[in-house]
Design a protein around this motif. Structure first.
Motif, PDB file in Angstrom:
ATOM      1  N   ALA A   1     -11.291  -4.947  -4.047  1.00 47.50           N
ATOM      2  CA  ALA A   1     -11.099  -4.927  -5.492  1.00 47.50           C
ATOM      3  C   ALA A   1     -10.092  -3.852  -5.889  1.00 47.50           C
ATOM      4  O   ALA A   1      -9.249  -4.065  -6.778  1.00 47.50           O
ATOM      5  N   ASP A   2     -10.165  -2.690  -5.248  1.00 45.55           N
ATOM      6  CA  ASP A   2      -9.232  -1.617  -5.581  1.00 45.55           C
ATOM      7  C   ASP A   2      -7.817  -1.968  -5.144  1.00 45.55           C
ATOM      8  O   ASP A   2      -6.848  -1.674  -5.861  1.00 45.55           O
ATOM      9  N   TYR A   3      -7.689  -2.604  -3.985  1.00 45.67           N
ATOM     10  CA  TYR A   3      -6.358  -3.044  -3.524  1.00 45.67           C
ATOM     11  C   TYR A   3      -5.742  -4.000  -4.545  1.00 45.67           C
ATOM     12  O   TYR A   3      -4.574  -3.849  -4.946  1.00 45.67           O
ATOM     13  N   ILE A   4      -6.509  -4.993  -4.980  1.00 47.02           N
ATOM     14  CA  ILE A   4      -5.989  -5.992  -5.910  1.00 47.02           C
ATOM     15  C   ILE A   4      -5.649  -5.351  -7.257  1.00 47.02           C
ATOM     16  O   ILE A   4      -4.601  -5.648  -7.867  1.00 47.02           O
ATOM     17  N   ARG A   5      -6.491  -4.454  -7.731  1.00 47.56           N
ATOM     18  CA  ARG A   5      -6.201  -3.825  -9.021  1.00 47.56           C
ATOM     19  C   ARG A   5      -5.004  -2.897  -8.942  1.00 47.56           C
ATOM     20  O   ARG A   5      -4.198  -2.810  -9.886  1.00 47.56           O
ATOM     21  N   ARG A   6      -4.852  -2.194  -7.831  1.00 48.52           N
ATOM     22  CA  ARG A   6      -3.669  -1.353  -7.676  1.00 48.52           C
ATOM     23  C   ARG A   6      -2.404  -2.199  -7.553  1.00 48.52           C
ATOM     24  O   ARG A   6      -1.338  -1.813  -8.069  1.00 48.52           O
ATOM     25  N   LEU A   7      -2.496  -3.332  -6.862  1.00 48.23           N
ATOM     26  CA  LEU A   7      -1.343  -4.229  -6.762  1.00 48.23           C
ATOM     27  C   LEU A   7      -0.986  -4.778  -8.144  1.00 48.23           C
ATOM     28  O   LEU A   7       0.195  -4.813  -8.524  1.00 48.23           O
ATOM     29  N   ALA A   8      -1.983  -5.208  -8.897  1.00 51.15           N
ATOM     30  CA  ALA A   8      -1.718  -5.710 -10.245  1.00 51.15           C
ATOM     31  C   ALA A   8      -1.087  -4.627 -11.120  1.00 51.15           C
ATOM     32  O   ALA A   8      -0.147  -4.897 -11.891  1.00 51.15           O
ATOM     33  N   ALA A   9      -1.598  -3.402 -11.016  1.00 57.21           N
ATOM     34  CA  ALA A   9      -1.026  -2.297 -11.788  1.00 57.21           C
ATOM     35  C   ALA A   9       0.411  -2.028 -11.370  1.00 57.21           C
ATOM     36  O   ALA A   9       1.277  -1.737 -12.207  1.00 57.21           O
ATOM     37  N   GLY A  10       0.673  -2.125 -10.060  1.00 53.72           N
ATOM     38  CA  GLY A  10       2.027  -1.897  -9.572  1.00 53.72           C
ATOM     39  C   GLY A  10       3.018  -2.946 -10.059  1.00 53.72           C
ATOM     40  O   GLY A  10       4.203  -2.651 -10.259  1.00 53.72           O
ATOM     41  N   LEU A  11       2.546  -4.174 -10.261  1.00 54.34           N
ATOM     42  CA  LEU A  11       3.415  -5.249 -10.724  1.00 54.34           C
ATOM     43  C   LEU A  11       3.613  -5.234 -12.241  1.00 54.34           C
ATOM     44  O   LEU A  11       4.457  -5.965 -12.759  1.00 54.34           O
ATOM     45  N   ALA A  12       2.820  -4.435 -12.937  1.00 56.09           N
ATOM     46  CA  ALA A  12       2.936  -4.362 -14.395  1.00 56.09           C
ATOM     47  C   ALA A  12       4.357  -3.942 -14.773  1.00 56.09           C
ATOM     48  O   ALA A  12       4.940  -3.033 -14.176  1.00 56.09           O
TER      49      ALA A  12
ATOM     50  N   ALA B   1       0.823  -1.211   0.000  1.00 52.76           N
ATOM     51  CA  ALA B   1       0.000   0.000   0.000  1.00 52.76           C
ATOM     52  C   ALA B   1       0.855   1.258   0.000  1.00 52.76           C
ATOM     53  O   ALA B   1       0.555   2.238  -0.700  1.00 52.76           O
ATOM     54  N   GLU B   2       1.943   1.235   0.762  1.00 57.42           N
ATOM     55  CA  GLU B   2       2.823   2.406   0.819  1.00 57.42           C
ATOM     56  C   GLU B   2       3.560   2.601  -0.504  1.00 57.42           C
ATOM     57  O   GLU B   2       3.628   3.714  -1.040  1.00 57.42           O
ATOM     58  N   GLU B   3       4.104   1.519  -1.041  1.00 58.49           N
ATOM     59  CA  GLU B   3       4.885   1.642  -2.274  1.00 58.49           C
ATOM     60  C   GLU B   3       4.041   2.133  -3.439  1.00 58.49           C
ATOM     61  O   GLU B   3       4.506   2.948  -4.257  1.00 58.49           O
ATOM     62  N   TYR B   4       2.798   1.678  -3.506  1.00 53.84           N
ATOM     63  CA  TYR B   4       1.945   2.025  -4.635  1.00 53.84           C
ATOM     64  C   TYR B   4       0.988   3.166  -4.328  1.00 53.84           C
ATOM     65  O   TYR B   4       0.088   3.464  -5.121  1.00 53.84           O
ATOM     66  N   GLY B   5       1.185   3.836  -3.200  1.00 52.42           N
ATOM     67  CA  GLY B   5       0.442   5.050  -2.891  1.00 52.42           C
ATOM     68  C   GLY B   5      -1.044   4.852  -2.731  1.00 52.42           C
ATOM     69  O   GLY B   5      -1.835   5.687  -3.193  1.00 52.42           O
ATOM     70  N   MET B   6      -1.452   3.781  -2.069  1.00 57.35           N
ATOM     71  CA  MET B   6      -2.874   3.519  -1.900  1.00 57.35           C
ATOM     72  C   MET B   6      -3.471   4.463  -0.860  1.00 57.35           C
ATOM     73  O   MET B   6      -2.924   4.628   0.227  1.00 57.35           O
ATOM     74  N   PRO B   7      -4.606   5.083  -1.164  1.00 56.53           N
ATOM     75  CA  PRO B   7      -5.226   6.020  -0.224  1.00 56.53           C
ATOM     76  C   PRO B   7      -5.935   5.281   0.913  1.00 56.53           C
ATOM     77  O   PRO B   7      -6.122   4.049   0.872  1.00 56.53           O
ATOM     78  N   ALA B   8      -6.373   6.051   1.910  1.00 65.44           N
ATOM     79  CA  ALA B   8      -7.069   5.452   3.057  1.00 65.44           C
ATOM     80  C   ALA B   8      -8.380   4.799   2.650  1.00 65.44           C
ATOM     81  O   ALA B   8      -8.842   3.873   3.318  1.00 65.44           O
ATOM     82  N   THR B   9      -8.980   5.248   1.585  1.00 72.60           N
ATOM     83  CA  THR B   9     -10.212   4.607   1.123  1.00 72.60           C
ATOM     84  C   THR B   9      -9.945   3.207   0.584  1.00 72.60           C
ATOM     85  O   THR B   9     -10.868   2.401   0.458  1.00 72.60           O
ATOM     86  N   THR B  10      -8.684   2.899   0.281  1.00 73.32           N
ATOM     87  CA  THR B  10      -8.305   1.564  -0.199  1.00 73.32           C
ATOM     88  C   THR B  10      -7.655   0.736   0.892  1.00 73.32           C
ATOM     89  O   THR B  10      -7.904  -0.478   0.980  1.00 73.32           O
TER      90      THR B  10
END
Length: 442
Positions: free
Chosen positions: A196-207, A122-131
């Motif tokens: 869902a947002d956590y998983i999609r942000r993680l997938a985007a971060g691994l791209a 979450a920190e590395e990919y800048g996930m907000p508190a809503t995520t």
């Protein structure tokens, strides 16, 4: 090469509100043609993507391919309640009270390791508190029995040195805006996520680091010599090592048969509404595990409430639209009893989500054939347990020795189930009894 045909693929029922609200940040790619890799991961949920990230840490030069039968977050990873819970949370026990001190402390340590891993993401990919929100959670009691269960839970936490805070009815009213609850127990270590947002942000971060192919179901999987080959609709992948992160569908791949319990739970999410219902965000688990889980989320001055109730045993790993609609009507009544002032707010989304349990509350984990690893069966806490299993599978497959892995591997395999129809009758009866006993907690 003798390949095993996978005839049963994931089938989702209803649209998850979490998935509907989570924007995609990368284009979907399907597998085309023949591919070779150092690692193949099947499943792009919490287990599979956590395994991919851990492999990137351990083997940064290796090529990793991830296949998913659907689009990221449409499946089970985007259909849960979004609780990352650190303290013991055994859905099959009838209550959350902590067991033996040593085993409970070990479970808490493992859960917190998984949560710390997720927090790093979450920190590395800048996930907000809503995520990703380390806000803690509340076990909410609506009955005298629920209050007793909460007292037992708080007492068992004190016995192992874990903090909790007891809330009275007035405090619960201030938090939720509802008179429904008699009290609660807050534990501070849980994290609330928009799954869902956590998983999609993680997938985007691994791209760019991992090759993710969606809408690419594995139709057959076999081994020839030292190489596994997975065949999909329009392509194939060859790799010497494969991690299955498919939760209950590991049975569809021919492993752990008659050892896993396939259960569905159901949820509905309201349309957005302005104001009301207490604090901006809150998260409630029921004092009785078979009761109703509720979460309020807010963004941009608009709020929504998610209500999750009911469990059904579905050994074929699918449910009907009719079943979802029937339980959605029950969730509507449960919601209205708690928030009569919001009766005019419609439910915008209703869906079902699969859980995988074992009777002895252990994962389906380990090297199940040479070069084939399982990180499956999350026992009703998929966000944390699947994250942990994915991490541990990556360490096991790379030969990375750690005390955490040694402890994780000491667990026995899932216990064998009785034959049908005995299993169906027994499991269905237990679920039905627990749900009846939950009463107003549901």
């Amino acid at each position: 090469m003798s390949a095993r045909t996978i005839r049963r693929q994931p089938v989702e029922t209803g649209v998850s509100g979490w998935e509907a609200l989570a924007p995609r940040r990368f284009p979907a790619r399907a597998l085309e043609g023949g591919q070779s890799a150092d690692w193949l991961i099947v499943g792009a949920g919490f287990g599979g993507l956590s395994a991919a990230r851990r492999l990137r840490q351990l083997r940064p030069q290796d090529r990793i391919v991830v296949l998913d039968a659907q689009e990221v977050a449409i499946g089970a990873a985007g259909r849960n309640s979004g609780f990352m819970i650190d303290v013991p949370h055994n859905l099959t026990s009838g209550n959350y009270s902590v067991g033996g001190a040593a085993s409970s402390l070990l479970e808490i340590s493992q859960n917190r390791m998984a949560i710390a891993f997720a927090a790093g993401i979450a920190e590395e990919y800048g996930m907000p508190a809503t995520t990703f929100d380390p806000s803690g959670k509340i076990n909410a009691a609506a009955t005298e029995r629920g209050l007793r269960l909460n007292r037992d839970f708080a007492r068992s936490l004190r016995q192992i040195g874990e903090p909790s805070e007891t809330l009275d009815a007035a405090q619960m009213r201030e938090i939720t805006g509802s008179d429904y609850y008699l009290g609660g127990v807050r534990t501070p270590g849980a994290v609330m996520i928009q799954p869902a947002d956590y998983i999609r942000r993680l997938a985007a971060g691994l791209a760019g680091e991992v090759d993710l192919f969606e809408n690419s179901p594995v139709l057959s999987l076999g081994r020839k010599g030292a190489v596994w080959e997975a065949v999909s609709t329009r392509g194939s992948v060859q790799a010497p090592r494969v991690i299955l992160a498919v939760n209950g569908h590991v049975e569809s791949f021919g492993h752990f048969r008659r050892r896993l319990i396939h259960v569905y739970t159901y949820a509905s999410m309201t349309a957005a509404f302005p104001g009301g219902a207490g604090a901006e965000r809150w998260a409630l688990l029921p004092a009785d595990p078979m009761g109703a889980t509720l979460r309020k989320i807010s963004h941009g001055g608009q709020s929504r409430i998610v209500v999750r109730t009911h469990f059904t045993y579905n050994p074929d790993i699918r449910v009907s639209e009719r079943q979802v609609a029937r339980i959605a009507a029950q969730e509507r009544r449960s919601f209205d009893e708690r928030f009569p002032a919001l009766k005019s707010v419609p439910m915008e989304f209703s869906w079902a989500g699969a859980l995988c349990l074992s009777t002895n509350h252990v994962p389906a984990f380990g090297e199940i054939e040479p070069g084939l690893y399982s990180a499956c069966c999350e026992n009703g806490l998929g966000t944390v347990k699947s994250t942990l299993a994915g991490m541990m599978a990556a360490e096991l497959a790379t030969g990375t020795d750690s005390e955490s892995l040694r402890q994780f591997r000491r667990q026995p395999p899932p216990a064998r189930l009785p034959p049908e129809p005995i299993a169906w009758l027994g499991i269905h009866s237990v679920i039905r009894w627990h749900q009846l006993r939950a009463g107003r907690e549901g």
